[in-house]
Design a protein around this motif. Structure first.
Motif, PDB file in Angstrom:
ATOM      1  N   VAL A 146      15.744   3.534 -19.414  1.00 52.60           N
ATOM      2  CA  VAL A 146      16.811   4.201 -20.168  1.00 52.60           C
ATOM      3  C   VAL A 146      18.052   4.254 -19.285  1.00 52.60           C
ATOM      4  O   VAL A 146      17.972   4.566 -18.095  1.00 52.60           O
ATOM      5  N   TRP A 154      14.952   6.405 -31.384  1.00 55.89           N
ATOM      6  CA  TRP A 154      14.820   5.859 -30.028  1.00 55.89           C
ATOM      7  C   TRP A 154      13.394   6.025 -29.516  1.00 55.89           C
ATOM      8  O   TRP A 154      12.833   5.105 -28.905  1.00 55.89           O
ATOM      9  N   THR A 155      12.795   7.183 -29.736  1.00 53.18           N
ATOM     10  CA  THR A 155      11.428   7.384 -29.264  1.00 53.18           C
ATOM     11  C   THR A 155      10.453   6.488 -30.018  1.00 53.18           C
ATOM     12  O   THR A 155       9.504   5.952 -29.432  1.00 53.18           O
ATOM     13  N   PRO A 205      20.790   5.164 -25.313  1.00 55.86           N
ATOM     14  CA  PRO A 205      20.878   6.044 -26.484  1.00 55.86           C
ATOM     15  C   PRO A 205      22.174   6.840 -26.588  1.00 55.86           C
ATOM     16  O   PRO A 205      22.417   7.478 -27.616  1.00 55.86           O
ATOM     17  N   ALA A 257      10.843   3.021 -28.569  1.00 55.34           N
ATOM     18  CA  ALA A 257      10.213   2.943 -27.257  1.00 55.34           C
ATOM     19  C   ALA A 257       8.697   2.814 -27.381  1.00 55.34           C
ATOM     20  O   ALA A 257       8.060   2.040 -26.651  1.00 55.34           O
ATOM     21  N   LEU A 295      17.455   0.615 -22.671  1.00 59.23           N
ATOM     22  CA  LEU A 295      17.771   1.356 -23.887  1.00 59.23           C
ATOM     23  C   LEU A 295      18.928   2.299 -23.575  1.00 59.23           C
ATOM     24  O   LEU A 295      18.851   3.086 -22.630  1.00 59.23           O
ATOM     25  N   ILE A 314      12.235   9.569 -24.471  1.00 54.50           N
ATOM     26  CA  ILE A 314      11.973   8.149 -24.696  1.00 54.50           C
ATOM     27  C   ILE A 314      10.862   7.663 -23.767  1.00 54.50           C
ATOM     28  O   ILE A 314       9.930   6.963 -24.186  1.00 54.50           O
ATOM     29  N   PRO A 323      17.766  10.436 -32.202  1.00 54.83           N
ATOM     30  CA  PRO A 323      16.835  10.461 -31.059  1.00 54.83           C
ATOM     31  C   PRO A 323      15.409  10.069 -31.435  1.00 54.83           C
ATOM     32  O   PRO A 323      14.724   9.377 -30.669  1.00 54.83           O
ATOM     33  N   GLU A 324      14.943  10.504 -32.623  1.00 54.03           N
ATOM     34  CA  GLU A 324      13.571  10.166 -33.020  1.00 54.03           C
ATOM     35  C   GLU A 324      13.397   8.677 -33.276  1.00 54.03           C
ATOM     36  O   GLU A 324      12.292   8.125 -33.152  1.00 54.03           O
ATOM     37  N   VAL A 343      17.201  13.130 -23.661  1.00 54.42           N
ATOM     38  CA  VAL A 343      16.677  12.155 -24.607  1.00 54.42           C
ATOM     39  C   VAL A 343      15.997  11.017 -23.863  1.00 54.42           C
ATOM     40  O   VAL A 343      14.997  10.447 -24.336  1.00 54.42           O
ATOM     41  N   GLY A 344      16.486  10.695 -22.656  1.00 51.71           N
ATOM     42  CA  GLY A 344      15.823   9.671 -21.848  1.00 51.71           C
ATOM     43  C   GLY A 344      14.417  10.064 -21.470  1.00 51.71           C
ATOM     44  O   GLY A 344      13.484   9.246 -21.510  1.00 51.71           O
ATOM     45  N   ASN A 396      13.479   6.496 -16.533  1.00 52.11           N
ATOM     46  CA  ASN A 396      14.729   7.070 -17.019  1.00 52.11           C
ATOM     47  C   ASN A 396      15.760   7.058 -15.888  1.00 52.11           C
ATOM     48  O   ASN A 396      15.622   7.775 -14.910  1.00 52.11           O
TER      49      ASN A 396
END
Length: 342
Positions: free
Chosen positions: A211, A195-196, A181, A199, A179, A224, A192-193, A220-221, A239
């Motif tokens: 990530v 991506w989470t 981001p 995940a 991923l 995630i 970002p939300e 952000v990683g 990450n």
């Protein structure tokens, strides 16, 4: 007596994706002129993108704080027969004056690009992707696109480091999805939300996740990875943001089963090493020429009246809604990934 082999200089100072996009031209030049001396001039921080290429005779580096005159003297001493400006910026054009010779450029189609951005009218006369536009600068060298993709050569030591990193986390030999981001500009970043949420969905489905990105994506990683582990306590989620330099990132992409990413240099790197891609396109559009080139890829985008708003991305959405990316839901991305990798 046969003519001497050409001595060719390619100039592309930055950035990551643009340098990788020149690789199709580099391959064609080497195939057509196997005895040529082919040099590539780029900024020092981007040299790893071309340093391991067997198609180049040398890589010449330049630093932002370096004056041009010493560089120009070094270039003049090399007596290049063909000088290909693949950048078209102030520095590269200054070299036209400082290093006399047979300079050629390529067309950036700036007029058509501005009309499309400002008036939303597509006046491009062709659908030539950027890697093939670079061939304009090779006039007189008898090369043309060969229908192959991009190339990024990864050194063995970079592969060894990534393999050790994966092994230490129980991911050696295990399929995983990358991923990505990050993006240099806000308008190219999926929220970002999202991506989470993606995940969590992928982890619940049993996918291992990693990530990728720079130090800027570390936070952000972590979010995630936390979301993946919350969705599935035994989730394999790690990450690597900020862990790897350019060569190692290429090695990580080689090991990945697929990549989810925006319109970034990492997308082009994945294309160059053969990683399947789901890419999310926001403010940019296909006529600009930067979509995945000869790749196994799914492009997700929205046909909105405000697109395109910029060729490069920006700090804020001009319309204030960022719908070009916010309208692409995590469930749609998951579905695209499943179809791509089944």
């Amino acid at each position: 007596m046969p003519p001497a082999a050409p001595r060719i200089l390619l100039v592309r100072f930055s950035s990551m994706g643009d340098i990788l996009l020149t690789s199709a031209l580099v391959r064609a030049l080497r195939a057509r002129h196997p005895a040529a001396h082919i040099a590539f001039l780029t900024k020092a921080q981007f040299a790893p993108l071309v340093s391991a290429s067997p198609r180049l005779s040398e890589v010449i580096t330049y630093r932002d704080d370096e004056p041009l005159l010493p560089l120009a003297r070094a270039l003049r001493a090399r007596r290049f027969t063909h000088l290909l400006d693949l950048h078209g910026g102030l520095r590269s054009r200054a070299l036209h004056w400082l290093v006399p010779g047979r300079w050629r450029e390529y067309s950036k189609r700036r007029f058509a690009r501005e009309v499309l951005i400002r008036l939303k009218r597509n006046v491009y006369r062709d659908a030539v992707p950027e890697p093939e536009r670079f061939f304009d600068a090779a006039e007189g060298l008898d090369v043309r696109p060969d229908d192959g993709g991009l190339e990024f050569f990864v050194a063995p030591e970079a592969v060894a480091r990534v393999d050790a990193w994966l092994a230490a986390r129980g991911l050696a030999g295990r399929p995983f999805t990358l991923l990505g981001p990050g993006a240099a500009h806000f308008t190219k970043r999926w929220p970002p939300e999202y991506w989470t949420a993606l995940a969590a969905r992928l982890a619940a489905a049993g996918r291992a996740l990693v990530v990728t990105g720079g130090r800027a994506e570390r936070e952000v990683g972590d979010a995630i990875v936390a979301a993946a582990r919350a969705a599935h306590p035994d989730a394999a989620a790690e990450n690597s943001a900020g862990e790897f330099a350019l060569q190692e990132t290429g090695a990580l992409l080689q090991r990945a089963g697929a990549l989810v990413v925006g319109d970034t240099g990492v997308m082009h790197m994945a294309t160059a090493v053969g990683t399947p891609i789901v890419t999310l396109m926001g403010p940019t559009v296909a006529p600009f020429g930067f979509y995945p080139y000869h790749a196994r890829a799914t492009v997700l985008e929205r046909d909105l009246p405000c697109r395109p708003c910029t060729p490069f991305g920006g700090p804020v959405c001009p319309e204030g809604h960022h719908r070009c990316l916010r309208d692409i839901a995590p469930a749609e991305v998951e579905d695209a990934l499943v179809r791509l990798t089944r």
